[in-house]
Design a protein around this motif. Sequence first.
Motif, PDB file in Angstrom:
ATOM      1  N   GLU A  35      -4.345  -8.299   7.445  1.00 16.28           N
ATOM      2  CA  GLU A  35      -3.968  -7.046   7.897  1.00 16.28           C
ATOM      3  C   GLU A  35      -2.445  -6.816   7.491  1.00 16.28           C
ATOM      4  N   HIS A  36      -1.505  -7.930   7.620  1.00 16.57           N
ATOM      5  CA  HIS A  36      -0.129  -8.077   7.387  1.00 16.57           C
ATOM      6  C   HIS A  36       0.158  -8.016   5.735  1.00 16.57           C
ATOM      7  N   LYS A  37      -0.661  -8.786   5.061  1.00 14.73           N
ATOM      8  CA  LYS A  37      -0.737  -8.688   3.585  1.00 14.73           C
ATOM      9  C   LYS A  37      -1.217  -7.136   3.124  1.00 14.73           C
ATOM     10  N   SER A  38      -2.101  -6.525   3.782  1.00 15.59           N
ATOM     11  CA  SER A  38      -2.334  -5.237   3.293  1.00 15.59           C
ATOM     12  C   SER A  38      -1.161  -4.141   3.386  1.00 15.59           C
ATOM     13  N   ILE A  39      -0.379  -4.548   4.683  1.00 14.03           N
ATOM     14  CA  ILE A  39       0.785  -3.690   5.073  1.00 14.03           C
ATOM     15  C   ILE A  39       2.065  -3.699   3.972  1.00 14.03           C
ATOM     16  N   VAL A  43       3.840  -1.272   1.394  1.00 16.21           N
ATOM     17  CA  VAL A  43       5.124  -0.918   1.489  1.00 16.21           C
ATOM     18  C   VAL A  43       5.523  -1.133   0.183  1.00 16.21           C
ATOM     19  N   LEU A  44       5.162  -2.111  -0.834  1.00 14.94           N
ATOM     20  CA  LEU A  44       5.492  -2.650  -1.965  1.00 14.94           C
ATOM     21  C   LEU A  44       5.039  -1.491  -3.152  1.00 14.94           C
ATOM     22  N   ALA A  45       3.705  -0.820  -2.683  1.00 18.81           N
ATOM     23  CA  ALA A  45       3.438   0.135  -3.719  1.00 18.81           C
ATOM     24  C   ALA A  45       4.192   1.400  -3.542  1.00 18.81           C
ATOM     25  N   GLY A  46       4.775   1.662  -2.090  1.00 19.44           N
ATOM     26  CA  GLY A  46       5.685   3.004  -1.983  1.00 19.44           C
ATOM     27  C   GLY A  46       6.996   2.845  -2.666  1.00 19.44           C
ATOM     28  N   ILE A  47       7.475   1.497  -2.438  1.00 20.90           N
ATOM     29  CA  ILE A  47       8.769   1.264  -3.146  1.00 20.90           C
ATOM     30  C   ILE A  47       8.837   1.488  -4.745  1.00 20.90           C
ATOM     31  N   LEU A  48       7.452   0.877  -5.373  1.00 24.16           N
ATOM     32  CA  LEU A  48       7.197   0.867  -6.581  1.00 24.16           C
ATOM     33  C   LEU A  48       7.083   2.285  -7.135  1.00 24.16           C
ATOM     34  N   CYS A  49       6.484   3.182  -6.426  1.00 22.29           N
ATOM     35  CA  CYS A  49       6.142   4.620  -6.362  1.00 22.29           C
ATOM     36  C   CYS A  49       7.552   5.026  -6.802  1.00 22.29           C
ATOM     37  N   ALA A  50       8.498   5.002  -5.710  1.00 25.76           N
ATOM     38  CA  ALA A  50       9.476   5.453  -5.834  1.00 25.76           C
ATOM     39  C   ALA A  50      10.395   5.131  -7.063  1.00 25.76           C
ATOM     40  N   TRP A 203       9.786 -10.236 -12.953  1.00 28.29           N
ATOM     41  CA  TRP A 203       8.816 -10.727 -11.942  1.00 28.29           C
ATOM     42  C   TRP A 203       9.140 -12.185 -11.774  1.00 28.29           C
ATOM     43  N   LYS A 204       9.696 -12.969 -12.793  1.00 26.41           N
ATOM     44  CA  LYS A 204       9.850 -14.125 -12.752  1.00 26.41           C
ATOM     45  C   LYS A 204      11.194 -14.468 -11.767  1.00 26.41           C
ATOM     46  N   ALA A 205      12.134 -13.619 -11.973  1.00 25.27           N
ATOM     47  CA  ALA A 205      13.311 -13.660 -11.375  1.00 25.27           C
ATOM     48  C   ALA A 205      12.944 -13.583  -9.704  1.00 25.27           C
ATOM     49  N   VAL A 206      12.303 -12.442  -9.455  1.00 25.26           N
ATOM     50  CA  VAL A 206      12.115 -12.142  -8.149  1.00 25.26           C
ATOM     51  C   VAL A 206      11.268 -13.487  -7.642  1.00 25.26           C
ATOM     52  N   LYS A 207      10.194 -13.945  -8.184  1.00 20.86           N
ATOM     53  CA  LYS A 207       9.650 -15.086  -7.833  1.00 20.86           C
ATOM     54  C   LYS A 207      10.512 -16.282  -7.728  1.00 20.86           C
ATOM     55  N   SER A 208      11.245 -16.386  -8.155  1.00 18.00           N
ATOM     56  CA  SER A 208      12.204 -17.891  -8.162  1.00 18.00           C
ATOM     57  C   SER A 208      13.235 -17.261  -7.083  1.00 18.00           C
ATOM     58  N   THR A 209      13.615 -16.105  -6.654  1.00 20.09           N
ATOM     59  CA  THR A 209      14.368 -15.731  -5.569  1.00 20.09           C
ATOM     60  C   THR A 209      13.535 -15.694  -4.125  1.00 20.09           C
ATOM     61  N   VAL A 210      12.381 -15.130  -4.249  1.00 19.41           N
ATOM     62  CA  VAL A 210      11.495 -14.825  -3.354  1.00 19.41           C
ATOM     63  C   VAL A 210      10.210 -15.554  -3.502  1.00 19.41           C
ATOM     64  N   PRO A 211      10.100 -16.716  -3.332  1.00 17.12           N
ATOM     65  CA  PRO A 211       8.596 -17.359  -3.608  1.00 17.12           C
ATOM     66  C   PRO A 211       7.723 -16.952  -2.795  1.00 17.12           C
ATOM     67  N   SER A 212       8.065 -16.246  -1.856  1.00 20.29           N
ATOM     68  CA  SER A 212       6.767 -15.949  -0.787  1.00 20.29           C
ATOM     69  C   SER A 212       5.835 -14.674  -1.347  1.00 20.29           C
ATOM     70  N   ILE A 213       6.745 -14.095  -2.371  1.00 17.12           N
ATOM     71  CA  ILE A 213       5.921 -13.001  -2.911  1.00 17.12           C
ATOM     72  C   ILE A 213       4.805 -13.162  -3.591  1.00 17.12           C
ATOM     73  N   LYS A 214       4.486 -14.364  -4.063  1.00 16.95           N
ATOM     74  CA  LYS A 214       3.333 -14.568  -4.458  1.00 16.95           C
ATOM     75  C   LYS A 214       1.973 -14.470  -3.727  1.00 16.95           C
ATOM     76  N   LEU A 215       2.193 -14.757  -2.276  1.00 18.28           N
ATOM     77  CA  LEU A 215       1.381 -14.837  -1.273  1.00 18.28           C
ATOM     78  C   LEU A 215       0.409 -13.390  -1.262  1.00 18.28           C
ATOM     79  N   LEU A 216       1.581 -12.280  -1.827  1.00 20.08           N
ATOM     80  CA  LEU A 216       0.856 -11.024  -1.636  1.00 20.08           C
ATOM     81  C   LEU A 216      -0.003 -10.674  -2.737  1.00 20.08           C
ATOM     82  N   ARG A 217      -0.034 -11.489  -3.683  1.00 27.09           N
ATOM     83  CA  ARG A 217      -1.015 -11.350  -4.896  1.00 27.09           C
ATOM     84  C   ARG A 217      -2.478 -11.284  -4.521  1.00 27.09           C
ATOM     85  N   GLY A 218      -3.305 -10.590  -5.488  1.00 31.01           N
ATOM     86  CA  GLY A 218      -4.597 -10.500  -5.180  1.00 31.01           C
ATOM     87  C   GLY A 218      -5.344  -9.372  -4.603  1.00 31.01           C
TER      88      GLY A 218
END
Length: 218
Positions: A35-39, A43-50, A203-218
């Motif tokens: 559920e948290h992953k979906s949320i 949120v990311l989808a909304g930010i990227l839409c903007a 994407w690579k820059a964000v992943k190196s700064t926030v490694p946990s973002i890869k957990l949202l993939r899939g």
Amino acid sequence: MSFAILGKNPLSSRPNSGIIVGNITLQRGCFAKMEHKSIYQLVLAGILCAIGLVVPMVMPKVILGPMSFTLGSHVAIFLAMFISPKVAAAVVLGTTVGFFMTTPIIIAMRAASHIVFALVGALIIKHHADILEKPLACLSLNAVLALIHGLSEVLVVSPFFFSGYMFTPAQLNGGFIMSVVVLVGLGTVVHSFVDCSISVLLWKAVKSTVPSIKLLRG
């Protein structure tokens, strides 16, 4: 198949709420994480839409008949594509609605065609999660998506050309090959390739700064 709700684990003094399906126990924590992953993805989808709507408004733009070139205008879609098919589809839908409200219909229809390359790319990345880390594979993916992107926009723009809508007499006299295949198709291929390259670097820059973002993939 057995299905039961657990109130307490008989082998432990600690409560163990969960569900048994066959021989698999699904804990409530699994559902919470999903559920948290979906949320987070929402949120990311909304930010990227903007971002996808703002970038074309603030970046320099060149409009040649039915074709508009705005550096970085596809970056939000590519970043969404790197996360998941659902996020990619949501961002394409959101930006398309925005373009229908603010731009001529031919540009909005081109935006709608992005769903094709975005879903193809997202599904490939979902099944080959490390493809962006392999230079040759990433380059090949970029090229394939650019071709799909260009072809999709040619198919969308062609009916407008043959009806004469949104094309100047000079562009119509230039013929279908020059005005649509070259200007729209080839132009989109180059534009897509550049934007995807920028997106991979981001994407690579964000992943190196926030490694946990890869957990949202899939």
